[in-house]
Each structure stands twice: as structure tokens, then as C-alpha cells.
Design a protein around this motif. Structure first.
Motif, short mmCIF file in Angstrom:
data_model
loop_
_atom_site.label_atom_id
_atom_site.label_comp_id
_atom_site.label_asym_id
_atom_site.label_seq_id
_atom_site.Cartn_x
_atom_site.Cartn_y
_atom_site.Cartn_z
N TYR A 119 -1.42 3.63 -4.67
CA TYR A 119 -0.78 2.12 -4.45
C TYR A 119 -1.35 1.20 -5.30
O TYR A 119 -0.95 0.05 -5.42
CB TYR A 119 -0.80 1.58 -2.92
CG TYR A 119 -2.15 1.80 -2.28
CD1 TYR A 119 -3.00 0.59 -2.31
CD2 TYR A 119 -2.69 3.22 -1.86
CE1 TYR A 119 -4.29 0.88 -1.76
CE2 TYR A 119 -3.85 3.06 -1.25
CZ TYR A 119 -4.84 2.06 -1.18
OH TYR A 119 -5.93 1.99 -0.38
N LEU A 122 4.77 8.47 -9.79
CA LEU A 122 5.04 6.96 -9.91
C LEU A 122 5.01 6.72 -11.44
O LEU A 122 5.43 5.62 -12.00
CB LEU A 122 4.38 5.97 -9.18
CG LEU A 122 4.58 6.15 -7.67
CD1 LEU A 122 3.41 5.60 -6.83
CD2 LEU A 122 6.04 5.67 -7.24
N GLY A 178 1.00 -1.25 0.10
CA GLY A 178 0.08 -0.02 0.03
C GLY A 178 0.74 1.25 -0.19
O GLY A 178 2.05 1.19 0.31
N LYS A 179 0.07 2.28 -0.26
CA LYS A 179 0.92 3.75 -0.53
C LYS A 179 2.19 3.80 -1.30
O LYS A 179 3.15 4.12 -0.67
CB LYS A 179 1.27 4.07 1.03
CG LYS A 179 -0.05 4.43 1.88
CD LYS A 179 -0.08 5.40 2.87
CE LYS A 179 0.47 6.83 2.48
NZ LYS A 179 1.68 7.14 2.66
N GLY A 180 1.91 3.27 -2.46
CA GLY A 180 3.06 3.48 -3.65
C GLY A 180 4.15 2.75 -3.23
O GLY A 180 4.85 2.34 -4.42
N SER A 181 5.02 2.36 -2.23
CA SER A 181 6.16 1.88 -2.20
C SER A 181 5.98 0.13 -2.52
O SER A 181 4.91 -0.56 -2.13
CB SER A 181 7.09 1.95 -1.08
OG SER A 181 5.96 1.60 0.33
#
Lengths: 188, 358
Positions: B53, B304, A33-36
Motif C-alpha cells: 500500500y 499494481l 492501506g493494503k493496495g486499494s
């Protein structure tokens, strides 16, 4: 030694983990989660054969181990190792069983395999996509296991058992996928 | 071999796949008895919520004159259900397909998956914890696990109404389940004091001292997650289910902050047999905070380089009108079926898994 990133990971690759040489047995990307993003790996220690999990941050730097590939002939099993002879130098090396795993079932004496060496020590062999094996025992009269489809189990020259279609006869050569142990095709 | 061929060759496999229909029926009967509305939420949408995400599936909607408009496949029924709660629907759930791109190729994900999401008005996350226990026990008690027929594929694992066997472990499902806060779990399993870890400087120092490699560009949340994934998660839900609750705000942005300690938010995750089965929030009802959060997420999506879109402003409008205090959870139904059929791989419980497309 060369520095690589987690993006370069592939199954079977050799890397340094906690200062010890390891092989990547399995890896998968995880995204909590949250991009990483993260890369979850299963690593086998070359010295002990112990397997453990470790999760890298995507993009982490890792040292790849230099590995040489030598063509070698398989000779015979020797305790917990399997002996191979280098086709060029005639040096003999033992490959520990835990680096070969299930593939030991398909090793054929005097066949040539690609043996992986790190600083002169054998650390594994590169499995072919298919292995050709002669069927040594097949029940001709059997109608097979009709509940599970038109298949039967035969024994091949290395002693391994393989599930094959009913039409396969004793003396024929078949191709088997060593990774899954499953029948691929009738080989010529 | 495709799954239909495997089934044709080995009919004993059917019992594993047919458990799904029983699970689906019993989920419906559970919510029926509790007076929930079942909602058909759309899978095709114009504006996804902003979630950096996730990767969305993009498609093109044509009008009668073939004028194109971008459209997307829904990543979860959340915003649709919340809009209906603003409209006054009350307790409701959706049992539907959702889509998340780039999630193919591992044993726990299929890009098209079945999700159960329910919301209870006036509830907080502690009510939903209890409701999770009730739901899972309802499934175990009402689904008849056919032991004999199931034997060939190692199934029929409900040993009794409160015990499951999964991956050679027995899981005791008798309530109440283990409830452990993220802070307690970090202390117990990683020996990390999360309060000390809460600043980026301390997090870097602690991660390095634990042997992790730390680069300048690593964000706090990456360091947190790496320790969580390596040292905490492997211990969760092994012999009994674990409810992991109260997450640091930085990793629970859509949840309501705790009144007693605003550094943590009211979110929990449910683990059974090492599988993460659900994610629950006491829902954020503040539209301004939600909008700020979405704007930040969109910047992250662009940074991203992911598929970008106009996020759902209609949802912000609905929150402005007023979402009642509520709590809800999303449960991965395919993983639930993995658990109930002792399957290691999600592809083993799908009749048409993604591997057959690739």
C-alpha cells in the motif's frame, strides 16, 4: 451523458451523484492501506447548493453531465442571483450566488464571462486565472503595515479589498487571482 | 510565496512554526522519563519491508568504483527498531523522517514526514492506548501555549490542560478516551453488522443495498474501506479522542490475531479532531506468518506495477531468532502539530512543504 472514471476527475467538473447533478468542489486521493485507493470528493448539489463528502473507490464509473459554455455579459445582481446576457442569443439567465461564491466580489458589469449551462440552466461560471481591476481607493501617504512587510490594503472598482505592495497607486490597474483573492501583478 | 517569505512578511506566523521544537523536546522528555532508548534508525536502506500500500523512493548507491546498487528511503523505522528489540535493546523509540512516494498534494500528507514510533516490550495494544493518552496529556500540560503572541494566527488553543480547540470544535482530552471496536463503530454509524459483512457475497449485497456501486473486480477490503471512509471515519475523534480497535484480520495483517476471536486482530487507530494520528499493533512475532505475508505483498506490488524491490530478509531472520512479545505505535508528528496549532493543512506546519518543490 458520458461515463468517466474517478481518474478523470477534475475540480469544477459536473457529475451525477445519487441521481442528482453535482459539481466536484474538491477531490483528493486517499490510500487507507493494503493496495486499494480511494478518491475523496466534496460535491455540491446543483439544485440545493448543499455540499457533502463522498468517497469513491478508485476506478468507480461515474456519469459526467454535459455542460455547455456560453460567452455572456454580466449585467447586474438580482436578489440571490446574478444576471448575465448571452452575447449571441441575447438570452438572459440568472446564476445563483452559491455557484459563483467569492467570485461575486470581482464581477464587473458589462465584462464577458464564460457561463456554464446544464440543460439551459446556469450552473456556474468559469473563473479566469486573473482578473484585472482598477484601484479606486489607495492611501498614498500610508507607510503601510510595516510589521507584516511592505503591503497595504486598497479598494478596487468592484468594492473588493486587496492587499498589495506599497508602490500601487490609485487609478492603476492590478491583476488579482480570484481563487485566493491575492495580488498577482501590476496590469497594463 | 515560499514559507520563508511569508514569515519575513508576517512575523506573527512564527509562533505556529516554532511550536514544533517544543513538541519535539517534550516528546523526548516523556520517553526519557519512562526509560526508553532513543534510536537513530537509518533513512537510507537496501531492503524495505514489503508493503504494497506504500510507494517507495528509489535511489542508487555507488561504491568507490561507482558500481551501482539500488537503495531506498525508509518508509518507517519499524523494522530497524524491531531488529534492535530482538538484539535485546528493550523499550525504544525513534523520532525521525520517513518517506512515502505519491503522497503529495493533499492536506494531510507530505511525502517526507516526521514519524514517532515506539515499542514497549511485554506490552499489548491496551498498554499503548494508555501510553498515548499519557503522551498527549504530557504535551498539553508541559508546553506553554503562548496565548498573546499566538493570537494573530488563531493559535494557543490549549484552553486548559485537558481541552483543545481544533477547527471550531472543542476536544475534551480528559482520559479515558473513547474506545470503540471496529465492529461497534460499523453498527453504530453505518448500521452494518460486520460479522454478516465478513464474506464477499454478503459484503457485495450489503454495499449495493446501501447505494454503493459494486463491480466484479472489487475486493472485500475495498467495499469495507468505502463504507468505513464514508460512514464511519467522519464520526471519529470529533469532540473527544477515539481509539478505534480490533480490526478485521483482512485489514490488519501485521497484527496479532485476538485469542478470543481470531477473525479480528489487535490493532488500533487513534483519531483526534478527525485526524488519524496513530496506528498500533500488538506485533506479529511469528516469522513464518510474516514471511508468507511479505511474499504476498510483493506479488501485490508487482500486480499494481509499483516500484519493486527485494524485501528485507534480514528482518525475517531477526523474527526467526525471536522478537519479544511487544506492542508499538507509529504517530504522525506533523499531524500532531497540526492539531496543536489548529492547522487544517499539513503544509502550514512545515517550514519547507512539498508544494514548494512542485
Amino acid at each position: 451523458m458520458s461515463t468517466i472514471s474517478t481518474a478523470d476527475f477534475s475540480k469544477g467538473m459536473f457529475i451525477v451523484f445519487k441521481n442528482e447533478p453535482h459539481q466536484i468542489v474538491e477531490f483528493q486521493h486517499v490510500n487507507p492501506g493494503k493496495g486499494s485507493a480511494f478518491v475523496r470528493t466534496r460535491l455540491k448539489a446543483l439544485k440545493t447548493g448543499k455540499v457533502q463528502e463522498f468517497t469513491y473507490k478508485a476506478g468507480d464509473s461515474v456519469e459526467e453531465l454535459p455542460i455547455e459554455t456560453h460567452e455572456m455579459q454580466y449585467l447586474y445582481p438580482d436578489g440571490d442571483s446574478f444576471m448575465f446576457m448571452d452575447n449571441f442569443t441575447y438570452d438572459q439567465v440568472g446564476v445563483p450566488e452559491n455557484f459563483i461564491g467569492d467570485f461575486t466580489k470581482y464581477l464587473k458589469a458589462s465584462d464577458t464571462y464564460q457561463v456554464l449551462l446544464h440543460e439551459g440552466e446556469a450552473v456556474g461560471i468559469r473563473f479566469p486565472k486573473k482578473v484585472r481591476l482598477k484601484v479606486t481607493e489607495a492611501d498614498e501617504g500610508s507607510r503601510g503595515n510595516t510589521v507584516s512587510g511592505a503591503t497595504k490594503t486598497v479598494v478596487v472598482e468592484t468594492g473588493a479589498k486587496v492587499t498589495v505592495p506599497l508602490f500601487i497607486k490609485e487609478g492603476e490597474t492590478i491583476a488579482v487571482d480570484p481563487e485566493t483573492g491575492s495580488y498577482v501583478e501590476r496590469a497594463q | 510565496m515560499k514559507t520563508w517569505q511569508k514569515l519575513k512578511n508576517n512575523p506573527a506566523l512564527w509562533s505556529r512554526y516554532l511550536l514544533r521544537e517544543r513538541v519535539i523536546k517534550k516528546i523526548r522528555s516523556f520517553f526519557d522519563e519512562r526509560g526508553f532508548h532513543e534510536v537513530e534508525t537509518p533513512m537510507l536502506i537496501r531492503h524495505p519491508p514489503a508493503e504494497s500500500y506504500l510507494d517507495v523512493f528509489e535511489t542508487v548507491l555507488l561504491d568507490r568504483h561507482r558500481n551501482p546498487t539500488k537503495a531506498y528511503l525508509s518508509t518507517s523505522p519499524e523494522v530497524a527498531l524491531k531488529k534492535l528489540m530482538v538484539a535485546g535493546m528493550g523499550n525504544c523509540y525513534s523520532l525521525t523522517k520517513s518517506f512515502r512516494n505519491t503522497e503529495a498534494g493533499d492536506r494531510l500528507h507530505n511525502p517526507e514526514f516526521t514519524i514517532l514510533e515506539w515499542y514497549r516490550v511485554g506490552a499489548t495494544y491496551t498498554d499503548i492506548m494508555k501510553e498515548c493518552e499519557d503522551l498527549i496529556l504530557h504535551l498539553l500540560n508541559t508546553i506553554s501555549f503562548d496565548h498573546d503572541k499566538a493570537k494573530p494566527c488563531r493559535q494557543g488553543l490549549a484552553l486548559n490542560s485537558q481541552t483543545l480547540s481544533y477547527r471550531d470544535n472543542y476536544i475534551n482530552l480528559a482520559p479515558p478516551w473513547e474506545r470503540i471496536s471496529v465492529k461497534e463503530a460499523f453498527q453504530k454509524y453505518a448500521r452494518v453488522d460486520l460479522e454478516e459483512f465478513s464474506t464477499i457475497q454478503n459484503a457485495r449485497r450489503i454495499a449495493v443495498s446501501m447505494g454503493y456501486s459494486v463491480a466484479n473486480e472489487n475486493a472485500w477490503e475495498e467495499l469495507y474501506n468505502q463504507i468505513f471512509l464514508n460512514e464511519v471515519e467522519p464520526h471519529l475523534g470529533i469532540n473527544r479522542p477515539t481509539i478505534l480497535y480490533d480490526f478485521p484480520v483482512a485489514v490488519a495483517a501485521l497484527a496479532k490475531k485476538k485469542e478470543s476471536d481470531p477473525r479480528f486482530a489487535e490493532r488500533f487507530e487513534l483519531y483526534i479532531g478527525g485526524l488519524e494520528l496513530g496506528d498500533c499493533y500488538t506485533e506479529l512475532t511469528d516469522w513464518k506468518e510474516q514471511k508468507t505475508r511479505f511474499d504476498k505483498e510483493m506479488k501485490e506490488i508487482q500486480r499494481l506495477g509499483k516500484t519493486s524491490y527485494y524485501y528485507d530478509h534480514d528482518f525475517i531472520e531477526a523474527l526467526r531468532v525471536g522478537l519479544p512479545e511487544c506492542s508499538g505505535i507509529a504517530v504522525g508528528v506533523d499531524r500532531l502539530i497540526m492539531l496543536l496549532t489548529d492547522s487544517v493543512n499539513v503544509a502550514d506546519v512545515l517550514l519547507f512543504p512539498i508544494e514548494e518543490l512542485l
